[in-house]
Structures are given as structure tokens and as C-alpha cells.
Design an enzyme around this catalytic site. Structure first.
Site, PDB file in Angstrom:
ATOM      1  N   ARG A  58      -4.899   1.275 -16.113  1.00  9.96           N
ATOM      2  CA  ARG A  58      -5.146   2.026 -14.875  1.00  9.96           C
ATOM      3  C   ARG A  58      -5.916   3.340 -15.083  1.00  9.96           C
ATOM      4  O   ARG A  58      -6.828   3.631 -14.325  1.00  9.96           O
ATOM      5  CB  ARG A  58      -3.834   2.287 -14.130  1.00  9.96           C
ATOM      6  CG  ARG A  58      -3.071   1.005 -13.780  1.00  9.96           C
ATOM      7  CD  ARG A  58      -1.909   1.253 -12.845  1.00  9.96           C
ATOM      8  NE  ARG A  58      -2.383   1.612 -11.524  1.00  9.96           N
ATOM      9  CZ  ARG A  58      -2.325   2.813 -11.019  1.00  9.96           C
ATOM     10  NH1 ARG A  58      -1.800   3.797 -11.715  1.00  9.96           N
ATOM     11  NH2 ARG A  58      -2.798   3.055  -9.830  1.00  9.96           N
ATOM     12  N   TYR A  76      -9.296   3.172 -13.014  1.00  8.60           N
ATOM     13  CA  TYR A  76      -9.342   3.931 -11.752  1.00  8.60           C
ATOM     14  C   TYR A  76      -9.282   5.434 -11.961  1.00  8.60           C
ATOM     15  O   TYR A  76      -9.161   6.174 -10.983  1.00  8.60           O
ATOM     16  CB  TYR A  76      -8.128   3.591 -10.872  1.00  8.60           C
ATOM     17  CG  TYR A  76      -7.778   2.144 -10.735  1.00  8.60           C
ATOM     18  CD1 TYR A  76      -8.649   1.259 -10.106  1.00  8.60           C
ATOM     19  CD2 TYR A  76      -6.561   1.664 -11.212  1.00  8.60           C
ATOM     20  CE1 TYR A  76      -8.299  -0.077  -9.958  1.00  8.60           C
ATOM     21  CE2 TYR A  76      -6.211   0.335 -11.067  1.00  8.60           C
ATOM     22  CZ  TYR A  76      -7.094  -0.532 -10.448  1.00  8.60           C
ATOM     23  OH  TYR A  76      -6.752  -1.846 -10.299  1.00  8.60           O
ATOM     24  N   TYR A  80       1.454  -2.674 -11.882  1.00  8.91           N
ATOM     25  CA  TYR A  80       0.087  -2.882 -12.378  1.00  8.91           C
ATOM     26  C   TYR A  80      -0.098  -2.332 -13.790  1.00  8.91           C
ATOM     27  O   TYR A  80      -1.164  -1.864 -14.157  1.00  8.91           O
ATOM     28  CB  TYR A  80      -0.948  -2.274 -11.427  1.00  8.91           C
ATOM     29  CG  TYR A  80      -0.758  -2.746 -10.009  1.00  8.91           C
ATOM     30  CD1 TYR A  80      -1.062  -4.057  -9.656  1.00  8.91           C
ATOM     31  CD2 TYR A  80      -0.227  -1.900  -9.030  1.00  8.91           C
ATOM     32  CE1 TYR A  80      -0.845  -4.509  -8.366  1.00  8.91           C
ATOM     33  CE2 TYR A  80      -0.002  -2.344  -7.739  1.00  8.91           C
ATOM     34  CZ  TYR A  80      -0.314  -3.648  -7.409  1.00  8.91           C
ATOM     35  OH  TYR A  80      -0.093  -4.094  -6.143  1.00  8.91           O
ATOM     36  N   GLY A 134       0.784  -1.234   0.000  1.00 12.66           N
ATOM     37  CA  GLY A 134       0.000   0.000   0.000  1.00 12.66           C
ATOM     38  C   GLY A 134       0.810   1.275   0.000  1.00 12.66           C
ATOM     39  O   GLY A 134       0.252   2.365  -0.120  1.00 12.66           O
ATOM     40  N   PRO A 160       5.166  -4.632  -0.176  1.00 12.79           N
ATOM     41  CA  PRO A 160       4.852  -3.617  -1.165  1.00 12.79           C
ATOM     42  C   PRO A 160       4.956  -4.130  -2.590  1.00 12.79           C
ATOM     43  O   PRO A 160       5.804  -4.973  -2.892  1.00 12.79           O
ATOM     44  CB  PRO A 160       5.953  -2.576  -0.933  1.00 12.79           C
ATOM     45  CG  PRO A 160       7.105  -3.408  -0.463  1.00 12.79           C
ATOM     46  CD  PRO A 160       6.530  -4.510   0.352  1.00 12.79           C
ATOM     47  N   GLY A 161       4.116  -3.609  -3.445  1.00 11.47           N
ATOM     48  CA  GLY A 161       4.229  -3.854  -4.878  1.00 11.47           C
ATOM     49  C   GLY A 161       4.593  -2.542  -5.550  1.00 11.47           C
ATOM     50  O   GLY A 161       5.704  -2.330  -6.012  1.00 11.47           O
ATOM     51  N   ARG A 162       3.629  -1.609  -5.542  1.00 13.48           N
ATOM     52  CA  ARG A 162       3.793  -0.337  -6.247  1.00 13.48           C
ATOM     53  C   ARG A 162       5.081   0.396  -5.862  1.00 13.48           C
ATOM     54  O   ARG A 162       5.793   0.906  -6.703  1.00 13.48           O
ATOM     55  CB  ARG A 162       2.595   0.559  -5.914  1.00 13.48           C
ATOM     56  CG  ARG A 162       2.560   1.863  -6.670  1.00 13.48           C
ATOM     57  CD  ARG A 162       1.453   2.769  -6.148  1.00 13.48           C
ATOM     58  NE  ARG A 162       0.250   2.038  -5.852  1.00 13.48           N
ATOM     59  CZ  ARG A 162      -0.697   1.739  -6.740  1.00 13.48           C
ATOM     60  NH1 ARG A 162      -0.570   2.141  -7.976  1.00 13.48           N
ATOM     61  NH2 ARG A 162      -1.745   1.049  -6.378  1.00 13.48           N
ATOM     62  N   CYS A 188     -10.796   0.059 -29.400  1.00 14.96           N
ATOM     63  CA  CYS A 188     -12.136   0.443 -29.786  1.00 14.96           C
ATOM     64  C   CYS A 188     -13.028   0.678 -28.556  1.00 14.96           C
ATOM     65  O   CYS A 188     -13.955  -0.077 -28.300  1.00 14.96           O
ATOM     66  CB  CYS A 188     -12.682  -0.666 -30.682  1.00 14.96           C
ATOM     67  SG  CYS A 188     -14.192  -0.206 -31.474  1.00 14.96           S
ATOM     68  N   GLU A 189     -12.684   1.656 -27.761  1.00 12.08           N
ATOM     69  CA  GLU A 189     -13.466   2.047 -26.576  1.00 12.08           C
ATOM     70  C   GLU A 189     -13.224   3.533 -26.350  1.00 12.08           C
ATOM     71  O   GLU A 189     -12.067   3.979 -26.411  1.00 12.08           O
ATOM     72  CB  GLU A 189     -12.959   1.338 -25.309  1.00 12.08           C
ATOM     73  CG  GLU A 189     -13.065  -0.147 -25.313  1.00 12.08           C
ATOM     74  CD  GLU A 189     -14.122  -0.682 -24.346  1.00 12.08           C
ATOM     75  OE1 GLU A 189     -14.734   0.119 -23.609  1.00 12.08           O
ATOM     76  OE2 GLU A 189     -14.317  -1.900 -24.366  1.00 12.08           O
TER      77      GLU A 189
HETATM   78  N1  LLP Z   1      -0.423  -7.414  -0.315  1.00  9.29           N
HETATM   79  C1  LLP Z   1      -1.641  -7.794  -0.684  1.00  9.29           C
HETATM   80  C2  LLP Z   1      -2.335  -8.837   0.058  1.00  9.29           C
HETATM   81  C3  LLP Z   1      -2.268  -7.175  -1.770  1.00  9.29           C
HETATM   82  O1  LLP Z   1      -3.483  -7.530  -2.113  1.00  9.29           O
HETATM   83  C4  LLP Z   1      -1.588  -6.164  -2.488  1.00  9.29           C
HETATM   84  C5  LLP Z   1      -2.208  -5.506  -3.629  1.00  9.29           C
HETATM   85  C6  LLP Z   1      -0.286  -5.822  -2.066  1.00  9.29           C
HETATM   86  C7  LLP Z   1       0.254  -6.458  -0.977  1.00  9.29           C
HETATM   87  C8  LLP Z   1       0.527  -4.773  -2.749  1.00  9.29           C
HETATM   88  O2  LLP Z   1      -0.051  -3.517  -2.696  1.00  9.29           O
HETATM   89  P1  LLP Z   1       0.781  -2.236  -3.200  1.00  9.29           P
HETATM   90  O3  LLP Z   1       1.976  -2.055  -2.326  1.00  9.29           O
HETATM   91  O4  LLP Z   1       1.162  -2.445  -4.604  1.00  9.29           O
HETATM   92  O5  LLP Z   1      -0.144  -1.085  -3.050  1.00  9.29           O
HETATM   93  N2  LLP Z   1      -4.275  -2.684  -9.591  1.00  9.29           N
HETATM   94  C9  LLP Z   1      -4.310  -1.654  -8.577  1.00  9.29           C
HETATM   95  C10 LLP Z   1      -3.687  -2.113  -7.296  1.00  9.29           C
HETATM   96  C11 LLP Z   1      -4.308  -3.372  -6.762  1.00  9.29           C
HETATM   97  C12 LLP Z   1      -3.592  -3.877  -5.558  1.00  9.29           C
HETATM   98  C13 LLP Z   1      -4.059  -5.201  -5.156  1.00  9.29           C
HETATM   99  N3  LLP Z   1      -3.393  -5.730  -4.021  1.00  9.29           N
HETATM  100  C14 LLP Z   1      -3.639  -0.415  -9.124  1.00  9.29           C
HETATM  101  O6  LLP Z   1      -3.172  -0.431 -10.246  1.00  9.29           O
HETATM  102  O7  LLP Z   1      -3.599   0.606  -8.443  1.00  9.29           O
END
Ligand code: LLP
Length: 868
Positions: A788, A792, A848, A713, A750-752, A819-820
Site C-alpha cells: 500500500r 498509493y 489489503y 468505503g 465494508p472491508g477496511r 530490490c526496488e
Molecule cells: N464493495 C466493493 C464492490 C468493492 O470493490 C470494495 C473494494 C469494497 C466493497 C470494500 O471497500 P472498503 O470498505 O474496504 O473500502 N486496495 C485498496 C482498496 C481497494 C478497494 C477495492 N474495492 C487499498 O488498499 O486501499
């Protein structure tokens, strides 16, 4: 030079400079230019300059004035550093340190040494010490301007400003938060009118009736300038800083905030009181009394008009000007036990606040409840004082203290007429408590008080729905992001700006490509791992499963968080030697066989519903498990990525923990980890510590818990000018959390944060089109590569990489070939004139992006390229 006898002033202008705009040689050259443009103090246009200390100096002086209050600082070292800093500043501006500056420095050193030996200072001595920042800086400033050929005379502020006896019983307030009378003073007028050139004096300080030094409290230099403008009878006050005025929101947090061109005193005062720090409310109050027009301007963009603050609104129609928010608000709710009708209830209650010297900010009343808000900053609130108040109130009503809260205010003329537009913005608050609504009697302010953590989200939402839309160009100027995009000082250079040539080469013969910068990935993982409060980082590979990105994350020490069997398999294929316990499987509504597979592989498994343990208990016999808890409130940049609370499908609510415990116990399974992931792109830096405290409380019932996994997050800045999250503050919160239960491990996933900024999408321009007012720039890939913006409304900065340094003169819609109608990558973007074949760069696309791509319309998504 003018002769005062024959040359009586035709205009009187006070100019105040502060913050970084007095910090270095370049800024002082700008100041000299500004003064020249104002006539240079010759002729009948008279100028008075007021300026503040160098940035950070007043904080350092606080240490000298109150060593006991700053036990971690060494006052001697602080004093030495301060002296050296001013000498260096003198050398920078003048090539030497003037004697009068050495004199001031020596006096400061002596005073500070005295305080250090005694261990404390009286408010009187504190005020004296605090005034030195301005004294020294103005000595150097005046000498510099004289060297530039301007006829400047240094004036002692003590001779111009006298504090009123404000009747406070508190000595500290009298010495350290003094107030002056802004009325015209004939002596001051005669003295300043008679000056042969430009007067220059100190902000922040004045003399007491007895002739001692007093200071005006924080933000005091603006206020000094306003008092001086009043006493001199000035025609205008200009406050110069590093921002060009007031904005429709805090621009560093909400870069779409627009510059406000004109405000009434009332509006400006509301904005200043409700959180904007550009100018202090006391300053506005003082100019308002004397109806002196106030201009806020920037030394960085001296040509720009800035914000003009005048007696009456530009027109009387309802208009929303700004959204501001303030953290650290404390609510005191008083339930009146049916005594509402009793005469004098309010008087009794307010007497308690008065006696405790607490100033009440907002008040809301109903038949049985009175709630007031206290501003923690202003009241320097200590817990003990609050407890005492609660105890005294408790004698005649039921008291609840609600903290920490944030007060989010809408400010504008006739705000009541606009309230119907609020509903869509408040929708996101379905699952959050709104503690208080308050509407000011002057119809300039409407305030919503929510949990502190939600303040920024609400402010953003309100700004997006109520202000960002095309707004009147007469009232609203450019947005902050437009202003700073071209200002190199405001942006940190990105890896892709450094690698521009390389990226353009990579695009030779390509239509579209994702490019990932692995070094950024490694740095991000390391930055998190280095936080003292973090024991493990798991990369949420759903954000980006490119094998080389995964390799870089692993190399920097991350494990992996996987959400499907496919993700677990991919990691095991790539890194067969990886210790299984570095993989956490966090499925949601996955079929039984995926749990079975993961358990057989020996990776860690998270339960996020009762169903698996109710229906497949044998699968979990004697296993060690993680449990994903729903903390009840989601967070995140968009409702679709808020992953907690009753509207989201994730996690086990606390109410089901009894059953979970019983069922796990029945098969001998142990809970070794607790997990929360409440949302993605969470703007609040306190979120993780707060989640951690929630989990810590929950851990009481699970004695085997060793790990708190606080999810992902972490946000990244997306718009130019947006400030990144303060990682060290996040880390400090987690360290404190861990100290509460030694031995517990804290994990983040973290992902993002890890890959967002590491990736860009490059796309070649295919065609351009003008249609009515709209101009379209089409590129070779769209929502099939990056969904995205469509899904969103997400913002990704877009630049024309081919023409990166050309002026951005056209406002365009950037669209893809799908085509959207929703196939838009960016709306209303400023680009240089753009043509077929140019390469556009879509930033912050590493997370993402490719991971959510599709082959819609049988258009394969952009391919991926990595650079080390
Ligand atoms: N842990 C869990 C259990 C999760 O479900 C997620 C993301 C993360 C960690 C990593 O979250 P981050 O650090 O990336 O915020 N597609 C959307 C984001 C969906 C996130 C889903 N879960 C976007 O492009 O903003």
C-alpha cells in the site's frame, strides 16, 4: 500585594481560558501555574483572567432559554443536571459549594422555571439565562485560585464591558450577538490598574446601554477578552485552550497539519473566517484594531510557544499558510438574462439579500452571471427564507440555488503568486464540478467552492501537495501528529499496545508476521449491524481472506461480498452451511463461466456491465439480479481506488439503464437490488446517505427492488490524532433514507472498516544505514508483504515495539529488503534509536495487506497469526 498608588503597571496581560482547559481540577492547577509564571499578579505585571463556561454548559442553557426550540429535551431535567454538574465541579475544586455559587444557581433555577411555565423567553431573558454559565464557573474558578494562594478578585463583566448599539433591527441580534467597542477606556484602565492582585471575570457577556445583560454570540469569550484587552490598553492577549495554536489545516481531520508559529492579523483573520475554530474572527478584529499582540497557547503543553499573531507578516514574501474548509455553504447563482449592462443590477440583487438579513460571503461575477455564497451557519438559514429570496431575485434574473457546498480556502500572504502550484491538486477534480473560484482583493485568500462531499478530499489533496512538504521551520512548527503521538490523552489505546508483550513473544524466532485481533473484527461488524439504518453487513473479503478472520466476521453476523469465483469457493468451502443468499458476487470483467458458476451455486449476482446480458442473455433467464450503478462521481483515498465516474471501469451508467431494462425484461430477469461502490476510504460521513438517495431515485424504474447496497468505503483513522468517522451520523443518515421508502433494505459491504485496525504487520530490523542526510532502518519484509505505501503512498503508523516507550528522537526511512527503490514502508518517521533485532510494528495493516502480498524476489510474504 502591591499598592496601586506607588506601583503603576509596567505590563498588562489578559489571559483567556476556555473549553476543556477550565473543565477539571487538573486544568485549574495548570491555570494556577501559568498565573504564577506570569508573576502571580504581584508587582507591576498586571493580569486579568477571562474565562468561559464549562464545556457543553452554554448548549444546555440554550435549552432552558428556548424550550420550544428544543422539543426533545426536558427543561426541568436539563436544569437539574446543570445545577448538579456545577455543584460537583465546586466540590471537585474546592471540596464544597460556596454560598455565592448557590446564590447564582438558585437564580438560574428560578429564571428557567419561569421560562418553562410561559413556554418561551424574550431575547432579553434568553441573554440573561445564557450568561449564567460564565457567572457560575468564574465564581468557582476565582475561589479555587484564592485557595491556591493567588490574590484573585472576582469582577462582574457588566461593569467592564458595554455593548454598542449596533443598529440591528433584529432584537435577537442586539441581545444575543452584541458587539463592544475595543477602544481604550480610561475608567476601565483606572479600575483594573488599581486592583491589588489578579482580576478575574466572565467571557461572553456584557451590559447593554440600558444596563441589562447581553451576550456576544458563539465564540464570544475570546471576543470579550479582546475587547477587555482593548479597553484596558493591554500589552498582550493570551488565549489558552486545549490546542497549541493555529494549524495549517484542521489538525483533527488532517493530522499532518503543522503548527503555525507566526501570522499577521490579516492571515489569522482569514484562517479564522474560513473555518478554523481555534479563535473567533471577531476577536482578531478587535485586537487588530488596537494592535495588541495575540498569543494562542495550550494548557496541555504550556511550555510550547504556540502561535503568535502580530501586525505584519514575518516577511513579505508569498507564502501559503493554511488550507481550511467550511461545509454548509449555499450558492445562489444569478443568470442575468442579458441585462448585465443594465445599471443597478448588482444593487438590486444585493438589496434582496439585505432585506432578508442574509450576509453574503463570496461573490464572483462574469458577463452574464453573478454567483454569491451564503454561510448557512452564520445566517441561520431557513429554507423558507431562501425560497423567498429566490422568488424575489427571480423577478429580474434566472436563479439557481446550489447546495450543499463546501468552500475550500488557501490562505497566506500574496497568495496570487502561488496559484501556479495549484494545478496538480485540482487534477483529482476532473470529474467534479467546481462551482466557484474566488480570489480576495486583499491577496490573502483564494477559495474554491465544490460539492460539500468533496470539500475534505480537496482540502487534503491541497494540503498534501502545497503544505506538507518540508516547510520553513521559522513559519511552521511541529505537525499535529507529532504533537499528539506522545500525548496519551489524544490517543485511544489500541489493542496492540495492550498486547505488546504477547506480540513480542509471538515474534520469537520470526522475521515477520501479520497478527490479527479477532475481537476487533467482531466488534466492527457488530457496530455496523447495530446501526438502526443498516439491515445487513457483507464483509468485502478482498480486504482479508484469512479463514479465521472470515470466521470472526461470520460469527458477528456478516455475510460476504466476493469478487471472484475463487472467493466464492473459499467461503463455500469454509462455511458449507451458509445460506447462499448471504453471499453477493460482484464481479468486474469476469469471464462467462464465473457468472454461470455463481448462479448455479445460488448466490446473489451483480451485473456491472451490459456485456453479459447482451451476449449471454440465456444465462440470466428468470433470475433475480443486483445491478451495480455508476453514480458518475468516484470517491476514496486515492485516484486508484476511486471506483466510479468516467475514469473507472466499474458499474453501469444511468444512460444505459433503458437498454438494461429492455434486455432484462426480454429474458424475464428481475432487478431486486441496486448497488453502488464509489470508492474506498471515503472521508465524508454523508457519502452513504447521498449514494442511497441516488439509488432510491433510480429504484423508481425497477419495481422489484428490495435492497439498496451502498457498498463499502468506510474509512479508518490511520494517523495518530485522526478522529474516527462518526458512525452514528452515518447511521442516522441511512435511517432517514430508509424512512423515505419503508420496506427497503439497506446493506453495507465494508472491508477496511472491519479488518484494517484489527491487523498489524510485525517485522524485525535487519540492518541500519546512514547515507548523507538520510538514515535508513531496514526490516525483514517490505512491499512483498505490504504494497500500500508503494502503490498509493498510503500512510501506516510505525512504532518500535521493542522500545515502545523510549523517546522518539531519530527521523528515519523505514524500508524493506526488496530490490526496488519504492520498497518503503514509511518515510521520515520518528523512532527511538533502533538497532538490529528490534521489532517494528506497522499499524492498520489488516486490510489489503496480506491480501495484496506477493512473492516478489522470491521472498514469501509475512505469515499470518491470529489472536482471539
Ligand atoms: N464493495 C466493493 C464492490 C468493492 O470493490 C470494495 C473494494 C469494497 C466493497 C470494500 O471497500 P472498503 O470498505 O474496504 O473500502 N486496495 C485498496 C482498496 C481497494 C478497494 C477495492 N474495492 C487499498 O488498499 O486501499
Amino acid at each position: 500585594m502591591n499598592d496601586p498608588a506607588i506601583d503603576s503597571p509596567t505590563s498588562r496581560t489578559v489571559l483567556k481560558f476556555g473549553g476543556t482547559s477550565v473543565a477539571d481540577l487538573d486544568s485549574w492547577r495548570t491555570i494556577a501555574d501559568i498565573l504564577r509564571r506570569h508573576g502571580g499578579g504581584g508587582g507591576a505585571d498586571r493580569l486579568l483572567v477571562v474565562h468561559s463556561a464549562l464545556p457543553g454548559v452554554t448548549d444546555a442553557l440554550e435549552v432552558l432559554a428556548d424550550p420550544g426550540g428544543h422539543p426533545r429535551e426536558d427543561p426541568r431535567a436539563t436544569a437539574e443536571a446543570l445545577l448538579e454538574r456545577h455543584r460537583a465541579f465546586g466540590r471537585e475544586l474546592l471540596g464544597r459549594v460556596p454560598d455565592e455559587v448557590e446564590g447564582e444557581l438558585e437564580e438560574l433555577r428560578r429564571l428557567a422555571e419561569g421560562v418553562r411555565l410561559v413556554g418561551e423567553a424574550t431575547p432579553r431573558t434568553r441573554a440573561r439565562i445564557l450568561s449564567f454559565g460564565e457567572r457560575i464557573a468564574t465564581r468557582i474558578g476565582a475561589a479555587f485560585l484564592r485557595a491556591e494562594g493567588l490574590p484573585v478578585e472576582w469582577l462582574d463583566a457588566h461593569e467592564l464591558l458595554e455593548a454598542m448599539d449596533n443598529g440591528s433591527r433584529d432584537a435577537a441580534t442586539r441581545w444575543l450577538s452584541a458587539q463592544c467597542d475595543p477602544s481604550l477606556d480610561s475608567e476601565v484602565r483606572a479600575r483594573l490598574d488599581a486592583l491589588p492582585g489578579i482580576g478575574l471575570t466572565q467571557g461572553f457577556t456584557a451590559r447593554s446601554r440600558e444596563g441589562d445583560t447581553v451576550v456576544l454570540g458563539r465564540g464570544g469569550s475570546d471576543t470579550s477578552a479582546a475587547y477587555l484587552a482593548g479597553r484596558w490598553g493591554a500589552d498582550r492577549l493570551e488565549i489558552w485552550s486545549d490546542v497549541p495554536g493555529m494549524f495549517s489545516a484542521d489538525p483533527r481531520r488532517i493530522p499532518t497539519a503543522r503548527l503555525l508559529r507566526t501570522l499577521s492579523y490579516g492571515e489569522a483573520q482569514e484562517i479564522a473566517t474560513t473555518g478554523s475554530r481555534v479563535v473567533h474572527p471577531r476577536c482578531i478584529r478587535a485586537v487588530r484594531e488596537r494592535e495588541i499582540p495575540l498569543f494562542l497557547k495550550s494548557t496541555r503543553l504550556p511550555e510550547m510557544e504556540g502561535t503568535q499573531i502580530v501586525p505584519r507578516p514575518a516577511d513579505g514574501s508569498p507564502s501559503l499558510k493554511a488550507i481550511s474548509w467550511k461545509s454548509g455553504v449555499i450558492l445562489v447563482s444569478m443568470e442575468t438574462l442579458g441585462m448585465w449592462q443594465e445599471v443597478g443590477f448588482l444593487a438590486r440583487a444585493f438589496e434582496v439579500f439585505r432585506a432578508a438579513d442574509l450576509s453574503v460571503d463570496l461573490v464572483s461575477t462574469s458577463e452574464t452571471n453573478v454567483t454569491v455564497s451564503l454561510d448557512a451557519d452564520a445566517n441561520l438559514l431557513q429554507d423558507a427564507r431562501l425560497e423567498e429570496v429566490a422568488e424575489r431575485l427571480g423577478k429580474f434574473c434566472r436563479v439557481e440555488i446550489i447546495r450543499p457546498c463546501a468552500a475550500v480556502s488557501l490562505v497566506g500572504n500574496r497568495i496570487r503568486a502561488l496559484l501556479h502550484r495549484l494545478a496538480p491538486a485540482l487534477e483529482v477534480f476532473e470529474e467534479h464540478r467546481i462551482h466557484m473560484l474566488s480570489q480576495a482583493a486583499n491577496d490573502l485568500n483564494f477559495t474554491v467552492v465544490v460539492d460539500e462531499e468533496e470539500g475534505e478530499r480537496l482540502a487534503r489533496q491541497l494540503h498534501r501537495t502545497l503544505v506538507s512538504q518540508p516547510a520553513s521551520p521559522r513559519l511552521f512548527g511541529p505537525s499535529w501528529e507529532e504533537l499528539v503521538t506522545d500525548d496519551p490523552a489524544e490517543r485511544t489505546q489500541t489493542w496492540w499496545e495492550d498486547s505488546r508483550e504477547r506480540l513480542l513473544e509471538l515474534m520469537d524466532g520470526e522475521d515477520a508476521a501479520y497478527v490479527y485481533h479477532l475481537d476487533t473484527v467482531r466488534h466492527r461488524v457488530k457496530a455496523l449491524r447495530e446501526l438502526a439504518g443498516v439491515d445487513r453487513v457483507l464483509f468485502a473479503m478482498k480486504a482479508n481472506f484469512n479463514p479465521e478472520v472470515l470466521g470472526a466476521a461470520l460469527e458477528a453476523g456478516a455475510g460476504f461480498e466476493c469478487v471472484s469465483r475463487g472467493e466464492v469457493e473459499a467461503v463455500l468451502d469454509l462455511f458449507p452451511e451458509l445460506a447462499r443468499e448471504r453471499i453477493l458476487f460482484t464481479p468486474n470483467f469476469a469471464p462467462r463461466e464465473e457468472y454461470q458458476y455463481a448462479l448455479e451455486q445460488g448466490v446473489r449476482v451483480t451485473l456491472d456491465a451490459l456485456h453479459p446480458i447482451q451476449h449471454w442473455p440465456e444465462l440470466f433467464r428468470d433470475r433475480e439480479l443486483f445491478v451495480r450503478v455508476d453514480p458518475g462521481e468516484g470517491a476514496g483515498h486515492h485516484e486508484k481506488v476511486s471506483t466510479a465516474g468516467w475514469r473507472s471501469k466499474f458499474g453501469i451508467p444511468p444512460s444505459e439503464m433503458d437498454e438494461l431494462e429492455t434486455r432484462l425484461g426480454a429474458v424475464g430477469a428481475k432487478v431486486v437490488g441496486l448497488h453502488v461502490h464509489a470508492g474506498s476510504g471515503v472521508p465524508s460521513q454523508d457519502h452513504w446517505a447521498r449514494t442511497g438517495r441516488f439509488l432510491l431515485a433510480m429504484a423508481e424504474r425497477f419495481p422489484d427492488v428490495q435492497v439498496l447496497d451502498l457498498g463499502g468505503g468506510l474509512p479508518i483513522p490511520q494517523r495518530p490524532g485522526e478522529v474516527p468517522i462518526d458512525l452514528s451520523a452515518v447511521g442516522a443518515g441511512l435511517e432517514e433514507l430508509r424512512a423515505a421508502r419503508p420496506g427497503i433494505e439497506i446493506w453495507l459491504e465494508p472491508g477496511r472498516f472491519v479488518v484494517g485496525e484489527a491487523g498489524v504487520l510485525l517485522a524485525r530490523v535487519t540492518q541500519t544505514k546512514g547515507k548523507g542526510e538520510a538514515r535508513y532502518v531496514g526490516v525483514a519484509t517490505g512491499m512483498n508483504s505490504l504494497i500500500r505505501p508503494t502503490l498509493y503512498g498510503a500512510f501506516h503508523e510505525i512504532v518500535n515495539l521493542t522500545r515502545l516507550h523510549e523517546p522518539r528522537t531519530e527521523r528515519v526511512q523505514v524500508v524493506g529488503p526488496i530490490c526496488e527503490t519504492g520498497d518503503r514502508l514509511g518515510m521520515d518517521r520518528l523512532l527511538p534509536p533502533t538497532g538490529e533485532g528490534d521489532v517494528l510494528l506497522i499499524a492498520t495493516a489488516g486490510a489489503y495487506g496480506r491480501a495484496m502480498a506477493s512473492s516478489y524476489n522470491l521472498r514469501p510474504p509475512a505469515r499470518e497469526i491470529v489472536i482471539p
